[in-house]
Design an enzyme around this catalytic site. Structure first.
Site, PDB file in Angstrom:
ATOM      1  N   VAL A  14       0.870  -1.172   0.000  1.00  0.00           N
ATOM      2  CA  VAL A  14       0.000   0.000   0.000  1.00  0.00           C
ATOM      3  C   VAL A  14       0.905   1.220   0.000  1.00  0.00           C
ATOM      4  O   VAL A  14       2.015   1.196   0.538  1.00  0.00           O
ATOM      5  CB  VAL A  14      -0.948   0.020   1.218  1.00  0.00           C
ATOM      6  N   SER A  15       0.433   2.310  -0.574  1.00  0.00           N
ATOM      7  CA  SER A  15       1.316   3.432  -0.858  1.00  0.00           C
ATOM      8  C   SER A  15       1.517   4.404   0.291  1.00  0.00           C
ATOM      9  O   SER A  15       2.488   5.128   0.326  1.00  0.00           O
ATOM     10  CB  SER A  15       0.791   4.209  -2.072  1.00  0.00           C
TER      11      SER A  15
END
Length: 221
Positions: A14-15
């Site tokens: 996830v960023s």
């Protein structure tokens, strides 16, 4: 898709830290992995979640996942190709680790042909990034020639426009490509079928396995 057997290690990315805490995007990745592996006698021996920007090469959780694969003699399973990187040098480093990788959004890629297809798709993605940059610079120069003052963020305004054009064309192609993919066709066979139907690529040319893979990447992003 064939049933899967043996041991697997999953890797999710996830960023942002907020996405990591909230699970935003993570549940969808886990569901994609479960669906991809479903149908055989398999065991998920470890899971790793990376909270990281896709542009950075340092991925401690990915390193840990690869180490776990070697320890358990397992395959690495990833929900999407873009969850690793679209940078060809980084992807080659991953392949050179010797760990087999399964992507939930792609047919199984093994051996020399699998390596070729992955590196080709990564190269095409890297080429597109370069072409977008060139088009952005050309548009900026044309705007300046017309006397338009874009300011320091002019490139940031134009680049998303080109990306959006490519995304829209990919969405137009999605129903047909999804239908062909559901039939179990390889990327190369999907390309043959699209050419038979006289459907042009987003750039107006003929299809091959790399251009099909590139559209799939864009749809999955």
């Amino acid at each position: 898709m064939p049933a899967h057997h043996g041991k697997f290690v999953s890797y999710y990315r996830v960023s942002t830290d907020r996405q990591g805490r909230s699970g935003l995007g993570l549940d969808a990745q886990k569901e994609a992995v479960q669906q991809r592996l479903d149908g055989g006698r398999w065991q998920l021996v470890a899971e790793f979640v990376e909270i990281e920007s896709g542009k950075r090469a340092k991925r401690p959780q990915l390193d840990a996942a690869l180490a776990a694969c070697k320890k358990h003699k397992a395959k690495l399973v990833v929900a999407k190709l873009d969850r690793l990187s679209r940078n060809v040098s980084f992807l080659l480093k991953l392949i050179d680790s010797g760990v087999e990788v399964l992507f939930a959004d792609l047919p199984e890629l093994n051996g020399a042909m699998g390596r070729f297809m992955l590196t080709t798709m990564a190269s095409v993605a890297e080429l597109e990034a370069g072409l977008i940059s060139e088009r952005t610079k050309a548009a900026l120069e044309a705007a300046k020639a017309r006397g338009v003052r874009l300011g320091r963020h002019g490139a940031e305004v134009l680049a998303p426009k080109f990306k959006e054009e490519a995304r829209q064309r990919a969405m137009e192609l999605e129903p047909v490509i999804t239908e062909l993919k559901a039939q179990g066709l390889s990327l190369a066979k999907i390309a043959v079928e699209l050419n038979k139907r006289k459907m042009a690529t987003p750039r107006g040319g003929k299809w091959d396995h790399s251009s099909v893979g590139n559209v799939l990447q864009r749809l999955a992003a």
